[in-house]
Design an enzyme around this catalytic site. Structure first.
Site, PDB file in Angstrom:
ATOM      1  N   ALA A 105     -28.535  59.708  10.505  1.00  0.00           N
ATOM      2  CA  ALA A 105     -29.301  58.989   9.481  1.00  0.00           C
ATOM      3  C   ALA A 105     -28.397  58.209   8.532  1.00  0.00           C
ATOM      4  CB  ALA A 105     -30.192  59.965   8.715  1.00  0.00           C
ATOM      5  N   GLU A 153     -16.842  55.044   6.179  1.00  0.00           N
ATOM      6  CA  GLU A 153     -16.929  54.619   7.582  1.00  0.00           C
ATOM      7  C   GLU A 153     -15.980  53.464   7.865  1.00  0.00           C
ATOM      8  OE1 GLU A 153     -21.106  53.848   8.102  1.00  0.00           O
ATOM      9  OE2 GLU A 153     -21.609  55.976   8.198  1.00  0.00           O
ATOM     10  N   HIS A 193     -20.999  55.282  13.484  1.00  0.00           N
ATOM     11  CA  HIS A 193     -22.268  54.670  13.063  1.00  0.00           C
ATOM     12  C   HIS A 193     -22.789  53.710  14.142  1.00  0.00           C
ATOM     13  CE1 HIS A 193     -24.646  53.645   9.158  1.00  0.00           C
ATOM     14  NE2 HIS A 193     -25.432  53.699  10.213  1.00  0.00           N
TER      15      HIS A 193
END
Length: 347
Positions: A245, A275, A294
């Site tokens: 998520a 990230e 991701h």
């Protein structure tokens, strides 16, 4: 659409060519792409000339000065609409946009199937130790097949936190695998949860009963560190944790402790506080962690839908029509007034 050309600005992140193609075929709009490496002055000038800002959804994909904040909006009086690349809008202060009369739209659902499939993939990977086996096979010898023994997901319990478009698809795929599916979603009543393929349970009961816990809720002040040390401790011993998520929904240090102690059996992580995570991130040192960058929603099909849907929705709202994926629909009337003023040269 009025004959006046409306300007749409996006940054040089990867987009499916269908977006530019859709705008070109429609006419009446000009799409400009700005390099993230351009000077502050160049980027600001481009945004100040824009009616629509097509903004990346991922926080770390966009330099922070260009996140849509109240401070930035004060410098963009012509801006009418902000459109996010995906379902998330972590890079957008929706309340500030509402105060400024700026409509926010997203592409909710465009990557739902892709993320759901990746979620199931991570669950199976962790249960069957697929990545762990691959890594060992490439680097060492002297182990037995039983050293890599996994478990079946058949007749196990999957607990889903957040039963929106992605969570619902995950539930249905899990049922096809013979899993029992339970869910917690404070926005849905028990009947609706049942219709979406799960049985409604309180959060702590979900954690206690689930062999796999998967997060599918938005990131907000209410969900920040939703999974903390106490809640990881409340999970069944040996259970698997999945997050496709948003980074920030789980406490990374607490998750590391739960895995390193042997309380949890594994984790599949697509999202991170930063990230990509650092190469020496503690979670990446654990053999029972499967990490992605991701990419759960990054498929050709999902990116096509994101580009197409974004372009069609932008064209729709610039034509003065309500759209299906408005994040702040309460601002639409004011947005429409501002749009008409622009069309008549009054703004």
């Amino acid at each position: 659409m009025n004959a006046e050309i409306k300007t749409i600005t996006r940054f040089d992140v990867w987009y499916h060519p269908i977006m530019a193609q859709t705008f070109a075929e429609a006419g009446g709009v000009a799409l400009q792409t700005v390099a993230r490496s351009a000077s502050h002055h160049v980027i600001l000038n481009a945004l100040q000339a824009s009616h629509v800002y097509q903004v990346p959804s991922a926080r770390d994909e966009l330099p922070s000065p260009w996140h849509v904040t109240g401070q930035l909006l004060e410098q963009l009086p012509r801006l009418l609409c902000v459109s996010t690349n995906g379902a998330g809008y972590d890079t957008v202060d929706v309340d500030a946009c509402t105060r400024a009369g700026v409509l926010v739209v997203n592409q909710s659902g465009a990557n739902a199937q892709s993320v759901a499939e990746a979620t199931i993939g991570l669950m199976l990977d962790c249960a069957r130790r697929i990545s762990e086996s691959d890594r060992r096979l490439r680097s060492v010898r002297g182990f037995s097949r039983e050293d890599l023994m996994g478990t079946e997901v058949y007749e196990k319990t999957l607990g889903i936190i957040g039963l929106g478009q992605i969570g619902t698809r995950v539930a249905r795929i899990a049922q096809a695998l013979g899993m029992r599916v339970i869910a917690h979603d404070p926005l849905l009543d028990a009947g609706e949860v049942q219709r979406r393929g799960a049985s409604a349970v309180p959060l702590m009961q979900l954690l206690e009963q689930s062999d796999v816990v998967s997060l599918h809720c938005p990131r907000s002040a209410a969900t920040r560190n939703l999974m903390n040390a106490e809640r990881f401790a409340g999970m069944r011993k040996g259970a698997v944790f999945i997050n496709t998520a948003r980074g920030g929904l789980h406490d990374e240090s607490a998750l590391y402790a739960a895995l390193a102690s042997g309380h949890l059996g594994g984790a599949g992580l697509d999202v991170w506080d930063e990230e990509p995570p650092a190469l020496d991130h503690p979670l990446l040192s654990l053999a029972n962690v499967v990490g992605l960058y991701h990419t759960a929603g990054v498929t050709l099909e999902a990116r096509w839908r994101m580009g197409r849907w974004a372009a069609e929705q932008i064209l729709q709202v610039l034509a003065g029509q309500e759209a299906a994926r408005m994040v702040n629909p309460e601002v639409f009337a004011r947005f429409s007034q501002r749009l008409r003023a622009t069309d008549h040269g009054l703004a």
